[in-house]
Write an enzyme that holds these catalytic residues in place. Structure first.
Site, PDB file in Angstrom:
ATOM      1  N   HIS A  19      -9.612 -42.450  10.013  1.00  0.00           N
ATOM      2  CA  HIS A  19      -8.740 -41.858  11.022  1.00  0.00           C
ATOM      3  C   HIS A  19      -9.030 -42.510  12.360  1.00  0.00           C
ATOM      4  CE1 HIS A  19      -6.844 -38.824  13.634  1.00  0.00           C
ATOM      5  NE2 HIS A  19      -6.180 -38.435  12.571  1.00  0.00           N
ATOM      6  N   ASP A  27      -4.377 -36.337   5.321  1.00  0.00           N
ATOM      7  CA  ASP A  27      -3.150 -36.822   4.689  1.00  0.00           C
ATOM      8  C   ASP A  27      -3.356 -37.119   3.206  1.00  0.00           C
ATOM      9  OD1 ASP A  27      -1.636 -36.886   7.129  1.00  0.00           O
ATOM     10  OD2 ASP A  27      -2.840 -38.611   7.703  1.00  0.00           O
TER      11      ASP A  27
END
Length: 431
Positions: A308, A366
């Protein structure tokens, strides 16, 4: 910010500037460069604004090194475990935990506004059936200002409040309508006796021939997805909402702008890209091929759902999401699904392989949310709309905060100009 009289000294050419410094309640100190051009005739250069604080905020805090996410100071794991989405909405909007009576009134207000104006159905019929649900949401949410004139005056606190409640209540209905329209099924009206997540699931999956009884495990997972995506500091879509709002645009237009930004695959479309990647891999025995490609610097391929931009540690949202993924997949009886097998093997590799561990490429939110939504029966085209309805409360909270900030002004980034300098126009006959 503290009132400590600290400064940073900036020296260039024959100029020396003393720039004020501030210490936040959490996070790194900041250098105030607002007078930089006025006093020094220079700008800073920061593509992507990754080293620039565009505002001060009290809503959400992220510590990427620790893997920490706080909503108004409350850790995300505690909220996901013990709270629920509408209470999280209250916390983000008003800054504190509600009393039982405050929460009851707040939820009643949301329930009262879940229906959309009946004429809005005609808007949907103007789209092609194969239109992406996000394209529909951009248009329909922006069109809310054409139906609710009594809540577009941003100078009126009461109108800002009712616009906020309306969007939290109506965006799930609009998202569900966009889904129903894409599959050729009639719209399902919201019901006042259901909680927020259950209502959304029913509006998506109920049909006139039979009612849809919401499974509490699915409702809990859906609620967690909403909670974990409710806000995430000054990300691209939130910054877009603030930038649009800085011009004085009405709240519905600002949220529509945020939805448009979220649509990008590098932002809200990441979970869809992750699931599509898992399907592209196809079988577990092909995983080594794709892992090798991910490690190859000359290969543009990258594993979606790992690492991320902000978190340099494990994504705190991913830990909670993984629990829900396991519960949902067990409920649906698809633990042996090939896509899930690939996901679990990639997860194992990411947590054990030295390359992934050294680069801290852990599974992010995600990676798991796409698997959950797929198991629930949502097509990949609906993943980003679900994200959008989750993030709506965060956008609204940030928008409200911006309007109440006396230091706020219309956004106007500067540039490092590299184009031609002044030159004379040449008549077309002489070219």
């Amino acid at each position: 910010m503290t009132d400590e009289k600290r400064t940073a000294t900036l020296t260039f050419d024959d100029t020396t500037l003393e720039l004020p410094m501030y210490s936040p309640s959490a996070g790194p100190d900041v250098i105030d460069i607002r007078r930089l051009y006025a006093d020094g005739k220079v700008f800073t250069y920061d593509p992507g604004f990754t080293s620039t604080a565009s505002c001060d905020s009290t809503i959400t805090y992220i510590d990427g090194d620790k893997g920490e996410l706080l909503y108004r100071g409350y850790p995300i794991d505690q909220l996901a475990e013990s709270s629920h989405y509408t209470e999280v909405c209250y916390i983000l909007l008003y800054g504190e935990l509600p009393t039982p009576e405050q929460l009851k009134i707040f939820e009643q207000k949301i329930t009262k506004h879940t229906m959309v104006h009946d004429q809005m159905q005609h808007l949907f019929r103007g789209f092609r059936r194969d239109a992406h649900p996000m394209a529909i949401m951009c248009g329909v949410v922006g069109a809310l200002s054409a139906f609710y004139h009594d809540s577009t005056d941003i100078s009126d606190p009461d109108q800002r409040e009712i616009a906020s409640i309306r969007m939290i209540a109506k965006v799930p209905t609009i998202a569900a309508m966009a889904y129903k329209y894409s599959v050729g099924q009639p719209f399902v009206q919201p019901r006042n006796d259901l909680d927020y997540a259950s209502n959304f699931l029913r509006m998506c999956f109920a049909v006139p021939a039979e009612d849809y009884v919401v499974n509490p495990i699915l409702a809990k997972a859906m609620d967690r997805i909403f909670t974990l995506h409710a806000d995430h500091e000054q990300n691209a879509s939130t910054s877009t909402v603030r930038l649009a709002g800085s011009s004085g645009a009405n709240p519905f237009a600002c949220i529509a702008a945020g939805i448009a930004c979220l649509w990008g695959p590098a932002h809200g479309g990441a979970n869809q890209a992750c699931l599509e990647m898992l399907r592209e891999i196809g079988t577990v025995d092909r995983i080594p091929e794709y892992v090798a490609r991910a490690k190859d610097k000359s290969d543009p391929f990258r594993l979606m759902g790992f690492g991320h931009r902000v978190y340099k540690n494990f994504d705190p949202r991913a830990k909670v999401m993984k629990e829900s993924a396991d519960e949902v997949l067990e409920l649906m009886g698809i633990e042996n699904n090939e896509t899930l097998k690939i996901a679990k093997e990639l997860e194992r590799i990411a947590l054990e392989d030295e390359y992934f561990v050294s680069k801290k490429l852990y599974p992010n939110v995600d990676f798991y949310s796409g698997i959950i939504l797929d198991a629930m029966g949502f097509p990949t085209s609906m993943f980003t709309p679900v994200f959008a309805l989750s993030r709506t409360v965060g956008w609204i909270s940030q928008w409200q905060e911006m309007l109440g900030d006396p230091q706020s002004k219309i956004g106007r980034p500067r540039q490092l100009y590299q184009g031609a300098t002044s030159r004379d126009y040449v008549d077309i006959a002489k070219r």
